[in-house]
Motif scaffolding. Structure first.
Motif, PDB file in Angstrom:
ATOM      1  N   LEU A   9       1.019  -1.196  -0.036  1.00 38.29           N
ATOM      2  CA  LEU A   9       0.549  -0.300  -0.065  1.00 38.29           C
ATOM      3  C   LEU A   9       0.791   1.335  -0.162  1.00 38.29           C
ATOM      4  O   LEU A   9       2.137   1.116   0.757  1.00 38.29           O
ATOM      5  CB  LEU A   9      -1.038  -0.178   1.387  1.00 38.29           C
ATOM      6  CG  LEU A   9      -1.613   1.383   1.509  1.00 38.29           C
ATOM      7  CD1 LEU A   9      -2.673   1.130   1.047  1.00 38.29           C
ATOM      8  CD2 LEU A   9      -2.089   1.190   2.622  1.00 38.29           C
ATOM      9  N   THR A  10       0.652   1.603  -1.034  1.00 37.80           N
ATOM     10  CA  THR A  10       1.612   3.349  -1.260  1.00 37.80           C
ATOM     11  C   THR A  10       0.582   4.434  -0.633  1.00 37.80           C
ATOM     12  O   THR A  10       0.108   4.816  -1.527  1.00 37.80           O
ATOM     13  CB  THR A  10       2.036   3.121  -2.535  1.00 37.80           C
ATOM     14  OG1 THR A  10       2.978   2.018  -2.593  1.00 37.80           O
ATOM     15  CG2 THR A  10       3.517   4.481  -2.727  1.00 37.80           C
ATOM     16  N   PHE A  11       1.134   5.629  -0.226  1.00 39.50           N
ATOM     17  CA  PHE A  11       0.373   6.374  -0.198  1.00 39.50           C
ATOM     18  C   PHE A  11       1.396   7.810  -0.898  1.00 39.50           C
ATOM     19  O   PHE A  11       2.401   8.334  -1.192  1.00 39.50           O
ATOM     20  CB  PHE A  11       0.412   7.341   1.551  1.00 39.50           C
ATOM     21  CG  PHE A  11      -0.487   6.574   2.105  1.00 39.50           C
ATOM     22  CD1 PHE A  11      -1.082   5.337   1.158  1.00 39.50           C
ATOM     23  CD2 PHE A  11      -0.779   7.496   3.130  1.00 39.50           C
ATOM     24  CE1 PHE A  11      -2.193   5.385   3.018  1.00 39.50           C
ATOM     25  CE2 PHE A  11      -1.669   7.076   4.784  1.00 39.50           C
ATOM     26  CZ  PHE A  11      -2.039   5.983   3.740  1.00 39.50           C
ATOM     27  N   VAL A  12       0.623   8.476  -2.161  1.00 38.23           N
ATOM     28  CA  VAL A  12       0.886   9.043  -3.143  1.00 38.23           C
ATOM     29  C   VAL A  12       0.711  10.570  -2.833  1.00 38.23           C
ATOM     30  O   VAL A  12      -0.927  10.324  -2.336  1.00 38.23           O
ATOM     31  CB  VAL A  12       1.200   9.049  -4.170  1.00 38.23           C
ATOM     32  CG1 VAL A  12       1.271  10.157  -5.688  1.00 38.23           C
ATOM     33  CG2 VAL A  12       1.464   7.425  -4.913  1.00 38.23           C
ATOM     34  N   LEU A  13       1.655  11.546  -2.184  1.00 39.43           N
ATOM     35  CA  LEU A  13       1.454  13.147  -1.952  1.00 39.43           C
ATOM     36  C   LEU A  13       2.152  13.904  -3.162  1.00 39.43           C
ATOM     37  O   LEU A  13       2.819  14.149  -3.395  1.00 39.43           O
ATOM     38  CB  LEU A  13       1.724  13.137  -0.509  1.00 39.43           C
ATOM     39  CG  LEU A  13       1.204  12.989   0.799  1.00 39.43           C
ATOM     40  CD1 LEU A  13       0.996  11.285   1.122  1.00 39.43           C
ATOM     41  CD2 LEU A  13       2.375  13.366   2.438  1.00 39.43           C
ATOM     42  N   SER A  14       0.952  15.037  -3.876  1.00 39.54           N
ATOM     43  CA  SER A  14       1.726  15.766  -4.941  1.00 39.54           C
ATOM     44  C   SER A  14       2.004  16.747  -4.332  1.00 39.54           C
ATOM     45  O   SER A  14       1.940  16.869  -2.597  1.00 39.54           O
ATOM     46  CB  SER A  14       0.296  15.459  -5.146  1.00 39.54           C
ATOM     47  OG  SER A  14      -0.712  17.391  -5.113  1.00 39.54           O
ATOM     48  N   GLY A  15       2.387  17.906  -4.935  1.00 40.07           N
ATOM     49  CA  GLY A  15       2.570  18.829  -4.024  1.00 40.07           C
ATOM     50  C   GLY A  15       1.403  19.739  -4.363  1.00 40.07           C
ATOM     51  O   GLY A  15       0.038  19.567  -4.856  1.00 40.07           O
ATOM     52  N   GLY A  42       6.301  10.808  -2.476  1.00 39.27           N
ATOM     53  CA  GLY A  42       5.955  12.614  -2.423  1.00 39.27           C
ATOM     54  C   GLY A  42       6.849  13.548  -3.240  1.00 39.27           C
ATOM     55  O   GLY A  42       7.897  12.469  -3.934  1.00 39.27           O
ATOM     56  N   THR A  43       6.289  14.307  -4.114  1.00 38.01           N
ATOM     57  CA  THR A  43       6.749  15.949  -4.480  1.00 38.01           C
ATOM     58  C   THR A  43       6.349  16.623  -4.171  1.00 38.01           C
ATOM     59  O   THR A  43       5.615  16.845  -3.527  1.00 38.01           O
ATOM     60  CB  THR A  43       5.959  15.854  -6.277  1.00 38.01           C
ATOM     61  OG1 THR A  43       6.279  14.408  -6.752  1.00 38.01           O
ATOM     62  CG2 THR A  43       6.282  17.226  -6.968  1.00 38.01           C
ATOM     63  N   SER A  44       7.650  17.372  -3.890  1.00 38.24           N
ATOM     64  CA  SER A  44       7.257  18.858  -3.055  1.00 38.24           C
ATOM     65  C   SER A  44       6.659  19.389  -2.022  1.00 38.24           C
ATOM     66  O   SER A  44       7.585  17.972  -1.304  1.00 38.24           O
ATOM     67  CB  SER A  44       6.615  20.230  -4.403  1.00 38.24           C
ATOM     68  OG  SER A  44       6.470  20.987  -4.343  1.00 38.24           O
ATOM     69  N   VAL A  48       7.432  16.739   1.506  1.00 38.11           N
ATOM     70  CA  VAL A  48       8.180  17.199   2.876  1.00 38.11           C
ATOM     71  C   VAL A  48       7.233  16.303   3.953  1.00 38.11           C
ATOM     72  O   VAL A  48       7.550  15.923   5.225  1.00 38.11           O
ATOM     73  CB  VAL A  48       7.918  19.324   2.860  1.00 38.11           C
ATOM     74  CG1 VAL A  48       8.055  19.033   4.761  1.00 38.11           C
ATOM     75  CG2 VAL A  48       8.068  19.594   1.938  1.00 38.11           C
ATOM     76  N   ASN A  49       5.560  16.593   3.571  1.00 39.69           N
ATOM     77  CA  ASN A  49       4.387  15.376   4.635  1.00 39.69           C
ATOM     78  C   ASN A  49       5.377  14.400   4.616  1.00 39.69           C
ATOM     79  O   ASN A  49       5.281  13.672   5.217  1.00 39.69           O
ATOM     80  CB  ASN A  49       2.973  15.416   3.757  1.00 39.69           C
ATOM     81  CG  ASN A  49       3.238  16.915   4.235  1.00 39.69           C
ATOM     82  OD1 ASN A  49       2.956  18.019   5.823  1.00 39.69           O
ATOM     83  ND2 ASN A  49       2.230  17.687   3.613  1.00 39.69           N
ATOM     84  N   ALA A  50       5.364  13.595   3.296  1.00 33.16           N
ATOM     85  CA  ALA A  50       5.463  11.727   3.449  1.00 33.16           C
ATOM     86  C   ALA A  50       7.235  11.770   4.141  1.00 33.16           C
ATOM     87  O   ALA A  50       7.246  11.023   4.916  1.00 33.16           O
ATOM     88  CB  ALA A  50       5.832  12.059   1.891  1.00 33.16           C
ATOM     89  N   LEU A 199      -3.058  11.314  -3.082  1.00 30.08           N
ATOM     90  CA  LEU A 199      -3.673  12.834  -2.020  1.00 30.08           C
ATOM     91  C   LEU A 199      -3.486  13.992  -2.837  1.00 30.08           C
ATOM     92  O   LEU A 199      -1.880  13.987  -2.907  1.00 30.08           O
ATOM     93  CB  LEU A 199      -2.729  13.132  -0.923  1.00 30.08           C
ATOM     94  CG  LEU A 199      -3.143  11.571   0.447  1.00 30.08           C
ATOM     95  CD1 LEU A 199      -3.239  12.434   1.392  1.00 30.08           C
ATOM     96  CD2 LEU A 199      -4.665  11.102   0.561  1.00 30.08           C
ATOM     97  N   GLN A 200      -4.158  13.871  -3.672  1.00 26.61           N
ATOM     98  CA  GLN A 200      -3.582  14.986  -4.442  1.00 26.61           C
ATOM     99  C   GLN A 200      -4.468  16.466  -4.558  1.00 26.61           C
ATOM    100  O   GLN A 200      -5.639  16.840  -4.301  1.00 26.61           O
ATOM    101  CB  GLN A 200      -4.516  14.831  -6.128  1.00 26.61           C
ATOM    102  CG  GLN A 200      -4.489  15.508  -7.284  1.00 26.61           C
ATOM    103  CD  GLN A 200      -4.893  14.813  -8.472  1.00 26.61           C
ATOM    104  OE1 GLN A 200      -5.007  14.245  -8.630  1.00 26.61           O
ATOM    105  NE2 GLN A 200      -5.429  16.378  -9.472  1.00 26.61           N
ATOM    106  N   LEU A 201      -2.923  17.601  -4.672  1.00 33.81           N
ATOM    107  CA  LEU A 201      -4.219  19.410  -3.970  1.00 33.81           C
ATOM    108  C   LEU A 201      -4.822  19.696  -5.588  1.00 33.81           C
ATOM    109  O   LEU A 201      -3.779  19.295  -6.583  1.00 33.81           O
ATOM    110  CB  LEU A 201      -2.764  19.618  -3.801  1.00 33.81           C
ATOM    111  CG  LEU A 201      -2.245  19.012  -2.250  1.00 33.81           C
ATOM    112  CD1 LEU A 201      -1.127  19.808  -1.867  1.00 33.81           C
ATOM    113  CD2 LEU A 201      -2.934  19.500  -1.150  1.00 33.81           C
TER     114      LEU A 201
END
Length: 300
Positions: A9-15, A42-44, A48-50, A199-201
């Motif tokens: 399971l992977t959490f992908v966190l956008s910029g 994570g990106t950007s 940082v959050n990741a 988690l897309q911003l």
């Protein structure tokens, strides 16, 4: 006989700059629902959050530390609002630009991302951070090499122009990862993700249709990002890797540099994620293939 890949399971966190506080709220909802990632990508600001939770743990205590870091970022004016002035200074190569990357390095170090920390030092979780390699025109993914510096990966991934000039590291010019993979699903797939929570911003959704260079440029950026993101989701579909999206959208446009006033958005992210998790739970009762996966990944 081929073996099925180990579930990851992977959490992908956008910029998305200051909108990253929405991810903090969403992560709180995921934690309460019992989801635990095997890998963070994570990106950007997502990097940082990741990185922060990969280091401190995806636990109530880790979330408390992440919230405290965001409180500090709000007071520190991490990305000054004079971005147009900064852009002009960069374009014309003028001297006098403040070294914001040094401020960011000091901030990260103060919150536990130490210079000697390597990706191989992280316990019980994997971490991948995406930057843009401007020398070779491609993504640069930190974390595959256990000897890579976590701090270097965070600094490179979050070197967002015009506030931070590209970093010169090992003969490469590295900049914010959002230019090549703002919702880093492809890097997650390349590193073995079998199930993804994204988690897309939505940083540019509310830009106006007014004429002029500013609105034109913002819509151009949004068009490029949207196309890039759509292709990443299509890639996951082609590889039969389920992606469960949490689109973190505010009702109105919000400046990506305004950390000082972003904190109330955390509750917005929490509510959006709670709603989406409820939808997943409803779907698990209707689709037999999804129920075992949901049960496996919700680790109490």
């Amino acid at each position: 006989m081929s073996l099925l890949p180990k579930p990851k399971l992977t959490f992908v966190l956008s910029g998305g700059g200051a909108l990253g506080i929405l991810q903090v709220g969403a992560l709180q909802a995921l934690l309460e629902a019992g989801f635990r990632p095997d890998m963070w990508v994570g990106t950007s600001i997502g990097a940082v959050n990741a990185a922060f939770l990969a280091i401190h743990g995806f636990t109530p205590q880790g979330m408390e530390k992440l919230n405290a870091a965001w409180d500090d970022a709000a007071r520190a004016d991490m990305l000054p609002s004079s971005y147009l002035w900064l852009t002009a200074r960069v374009l014309f190569n003028r001297a006098g630009i403040k070294p914001y990357h040094h401020r960011m390095r000091e901030f990260y170090e103060a919150h536990g991302i130490h210079p000697d920390l390597r990706f191989g030092d992280l316990d019980n979780t994997e971490l991948r951070l995406v930057a843009t390699d401007l020398t070779n025109f491609r993504p640069m993914v930190y974390g595959g090499d256990p000897h890579h510096s976590v701090l270097e990966g965070v600094l490179a991934s979050s070197a967002i122009p015009p506030w931070v000039r590209p970093l010169e590291i090992d003969g490469k010019m590295l900049s914010d990862g959002g230019a090549v993979s703002n919702v880093p699903i492809e890097p997650a797939l390349n590193h073995g993700a079998t199930e993804i929570v994204s988690l897309q911003l939505e940083a540019f959704r509310h830009w106006s249709n007014e004429t002029g260079f500013g609105p034109f440029f913002n819509r151009l950026v949004q068009t490029v990002l949207t196309r890039e993101i759509d292709l990443e989701y299509e890639l996951a579909k082609a590889k039969n890797v389920p992606v469960h999206r949490i689109d973190l959208v505010t009702d109105e446009s919000y400046p990506i540099w305004d950390f000082a006033n972003a904190l109330p958005l955390k509750e917005v992210g929490y509510r959006i994620a709670k709603r989406e998790i409820g939808n997943w739970q409803a779907a698990s009762g209707e689709k037999s293939w999804f129920a075992p996966l949901l049960k496996f990944f919700r680790r109490e």
